[in-house]
Design a protein around this motif. Structure first.
Motif, short mmCIF file in Angstrom:
data_model
loop_
_atom_site.label_atom_id
_atom_site.label_comp_id
_atom_site.label_asym_id
_atom_site.label_seq_id
_atom_site.Cartn_x
_atom_site.Cartn_y
_atom_site.Cartn_z
N GLU A 148 0.84 -1.21 0.00
CA GLU A 148 0.00 0.00 0.00
C GLU A 148 0.87 1.25 0.00
O GLU A 148 0.50 2.28 -0.58
CB GLU A 148 -0.97 -0.05 1.18
CG GLU A 148 -1.99 -1.17 0.95
CD GLU A 148 -3.03 -1.35 2.03
OE1 GLU A 148 -3.87 -2.25 1.86
OE2 GLU A 148 -3.01 -0.63 3.05
N LEU A 149 2.03 1.17 0.64
CA LEU A 149 2.98 2.28 0.63
C LEU A 149 3.56 2.49 -0.76
O LEU A 149 3.50 3.59 -1.34
CB LEU A 149 4.11 1.97 1.63
CG LEU A 149 5.26 2.96 1.70
CD1 LEU A 149 4.80 4.24 2.41
CD2 LEU A 149 6.46 2.36 2.43
N PRO A 171 2.10 12.56 13.00
CA PRO A 171 2.04 12.64 11.53
C PRO A 171 2.30 14.05 10.99
O PRO A 171 3.05 14.22 10.03
CB PRO A 171 0.62 12.17 11.21
CG PRO A 171 0.25 11.28 12.35
CD PRO A 171 0.95 11.83 13.56
N ALA A 172 1.67 15.05 11.61
CA ALA A 172 1.82 16.41 11.08
C ALA A 172 3.28 16.88 11.15
O ALA A 172 3.71 17.69 10.32
CB ALA A 172 0.91 17.37 11.85
N THR A 204 6.93 17.34 -1.51
CA THR A 204 5.47 17.32 -1.50
C THR A 204 5.06 16.05 -0.77
O THR A 204 5.49 14.96 -1.14
CB THR A 204 4.94 17.28 -2.94
OG1 THR A 204 5.48 18.40 -3.64
CG2 THR A 204 3.42 17.35 -2.98
N VAL A 205 4.22 16.21 0.25
CA VAL A 205 4.01 15.08 1.17
C VAL A 205 2.58 14.54 1.11
O VAL A 205 1.61 15.31 1.15
CB VAL A 205 4.32 15.49 2.62
CG1 VAL A 205 4.29 14.27 3.54
CG2 VAL A 205 5.68 16.17 2.70
N ASP A 206 2.50 13.22 1.03
CA ASP A 206 1.23 12.49 1.08
C ASP A 206 1.35 11.58 2.30
O ASP A 206 2.18 10.66 2.30
CB ASP A 206 1.13 11.69 -0.24
CG ASP A 206 0.01 10.68 -0.27
OD1 ASP A 206 -0.91 10.77 0.55
OD2 ASP A 206 0.05 9.79 -1.16
N ALA A 207 0.58 11.87 3.36
CA ALA A 207 0.69 11.07 4.58
C ALA A 207 -0.69 10.59 5.00
O ALA A 207 -1.67 11.32 4.82
CB ALA A 207 1.33 11.90 5.70
N TRP A 208 -0.75 9.39 5.55
CA TRP A 208 -2.03 8.89 6.04
C TRP A 208 -1.78 7.84 7.12
O TRP A 208 -0.68 7.32 7.25
CB TRP A 208 -2.87 8.30 4.90
CG TRP A 208 -2.39 7.03 4.29
CD1 TRP A 208 -2.82 5.77 4.54
CD2 TRP A 208 -1.36 6.89 3.28
NE1 TRP A 208 -2.13 4.85 3.77
CE2 TRP A 208 -1.24 5.51 2.99
CE3 TRP A 208 -0.52 7.78 2.61
CZ2 TRP A 208 -0.33 5.02 2.05
CZ3 TRP A 208 0.39 7.28 1.68
CH2 TRP A 208 0.48 5.92 1.41
N PHE A 215 1.84 6.18 7.29
CA PHE A 215 2.48 6.10 5.97
C PHE A 215 2.86 7.50 5.54
O PHE A 215 2.07 8.44 5.65
CB PHE A 215 1.49 5.54 4.93
CG PHE A 215 1.05 4.13 5.20
CD1 PHE A 215 0.11 3.85 6.18
CD2 PHE A 215 1.55 3.07 4.46
CE1 PHE A 215 -0.30 2.56 6.44
CE2 PHE A 215 1.14 1.76 4.71
CZ PHE A 215 0.22 1.51 5.69
N VAL A 216 4.07 7.64 5.00
CA VAL A 216 4.51 8.94 4.49
C VAL A 216 5.18 8.71 3.13
O VAL A 216 6.11 7.90 3.02
CB VAL A 216 5.50 9.62 5.46
CG1 VAL A 216 5.97 10.95 4.87
CG2 VAL A 216 4.86 9.84 6.83
N VAL A 217 4.68 9.42 2.13
CA VAL A 217 5.28 9.37 0.79
C VAL A 217 5.64 10.80 0.44
O VAL A 217 4.76 11.66 0.28
CB VAL A 217 4.30 8.78 -0.24
CG1 VAL A 217 4.90 8.82 -1.64
CG2 VAL A 217 3.94 7.34 0.14
N ALA A 218 6.93 11.09 0.36
CA ALA A 218 7.39 12.47 0.16
C ALA A 218 8.16 12.53 -1.16
O ALA A 218 9.12 11.78 -1.37
CB ALA A 218 8.28 12.89 1.33
N HIS A 219 7.72 13.43 -2.03
CA HIS A 219 8.18 13.47 -3.42
C HIS A 219 8.94 14.76 -3.68
O HIS A 219 8.48 15.83 -3.29
CB HIS A 219 6.93 13.39 -4.31
CG HIS A 219 7.20 13.41 -5.77
ND1 HIS A 219 7.90 12.43 -6.41
CD2 HIS A 219 6.85 14.30 -6.72
CE1 HIS A 219 7.96 12.70 -7.70
NE2 HIS A 219 7.34 13.84 -7.92
#
Ligand SMILES: C[S@@+](CC[C@H](N)C(=O)[O-])C[C@H]1O[C@@H](n2cnc3c(N)ncnc32)[C@H](O)[C@@H]1O
Length: 248
Positions: free
Chosen positions: A22-23, A160-161, A173-177, A242-246
């Motif tokens: 999922e990550l 998370p924040a 650019t961060v997508d976290a959940w 989960f953290v996806v940072a681009h």
């Protein structure tokens, strides 16, 4: 450092694999050429990165010789494994397209120092993707004996924040959940079995003989109270961040 048992870890492999997929499914980088899996463990999931990114050189890094020995047979010209400590890993600036760290950064102290190093390693268009547990029995002071040495409830994992702010300040650019899985585990004392392969290792390694047996028995009894066996199995709620940072 706690030793790792790849055989014990491989139990519940499906439950442990799901957050990884999922990550990785949210990584926006296309056609990477350099991919690194930090805390790669037995390498089974690292190998899926080699399939997913057929044109990339994929490197798995882990500090456990036992885990690397399990990973070694999976090595190919495209996929290699290396002994190393995430905290000391220093990628060359802009040298990596995808950094994955699934269920490993919770073992690495000082995320405020770590994240700038990882972010600086990303090339333009690159992604840092990690997943860490944010709760569960090992962070629950009531489950473990006060006298037993180990990290206790201490975790380097932040709110998370905090990750969103910190990585945004590094230009990403961060997508976290967050997700809580409700695993249904089979067998006797499955929660003890699950954590014997991961978070309980520092405690189990610190003890031996009768002390170890007594500790396991006490923890097992508390876990049975907290997570009772039901006709269909034992429910283990497991929250993960989960953290996806681009890097654009
Ligand atoms: C829970 S396992 C996760 C393995 C794999 N990423 C997966 O998803 O199946 C955590 C792994 O992190 C590794 N690890 C823990 N601390 C580490 C560190 N400081 N440097 C490198 N690897 C580390 C452990 O040896 C272990 O293999």
């Amino acid at each position: 450092m706690a030793s790792w048992d790849p055989g014990q870890y491989a139990r519940f492999a499906d439950e442990r694999a799901r957050p990884f997929h999922e990550l990785v499914g949210r990584i926006p980088t296309t056609a990477p050429v350099a991919v690194v899996d930090l805390g790669c463990g037995p390498g089974t999931l690292t190998a899926t990165l080699a399939t997913r990114y057929p044109d990339a050189a994929v490197l798995g890094i882990d500090s456990s010789p036992q885990m690397l020995a399990a990973a070694a047979p999976l090595a190919t010209p495209q996929l290699s494994f290396q002994l190393g400590d995430i905290a000391g890993w220093r990628p060359q600036r802009g040298s990596v397209d995808v950094i994955v760290a699934n269920a490993s950064l919770q073992w690495v102290p000082d995320h405020a120092a770590l994240l700038p190093v990882l972010a600086a390693g990303l090339d333009d268009g690159g992604t840092l993707a990690f997943q860490v547990p944010t709760g569960g029995p090992i962070l629950d002071a009531d489950i473990l004996d006060p006298g037993v040495p180990g990290p206790r409830g201490a975790t380097p994992v932040r709110e998370p924040a905090w990750y969103v702010r910190t990585l945004a300040a590094l230009g990403l650019t961060v997508d976290a959940w967050e997700t809580t899985y409700f695993h249904v585990l089979p067998g006797d004392d499955p929660v003890l079995e699950w954590f014997s392969g991961t978070g309980l290792r520092p405690y189990l390694d610190a003890l031996s003989g009768a002390e170890l047996d007594d500790f396991r028995a006490r923890v097992a009894a508390r876990l049975r109270d907290r997570y009772p066996r039901e006709p269909f199995g034992t429910i283990l709620p497991f929250p993960r961040l989960f953290v996806v940072a681009h890097r654009p």
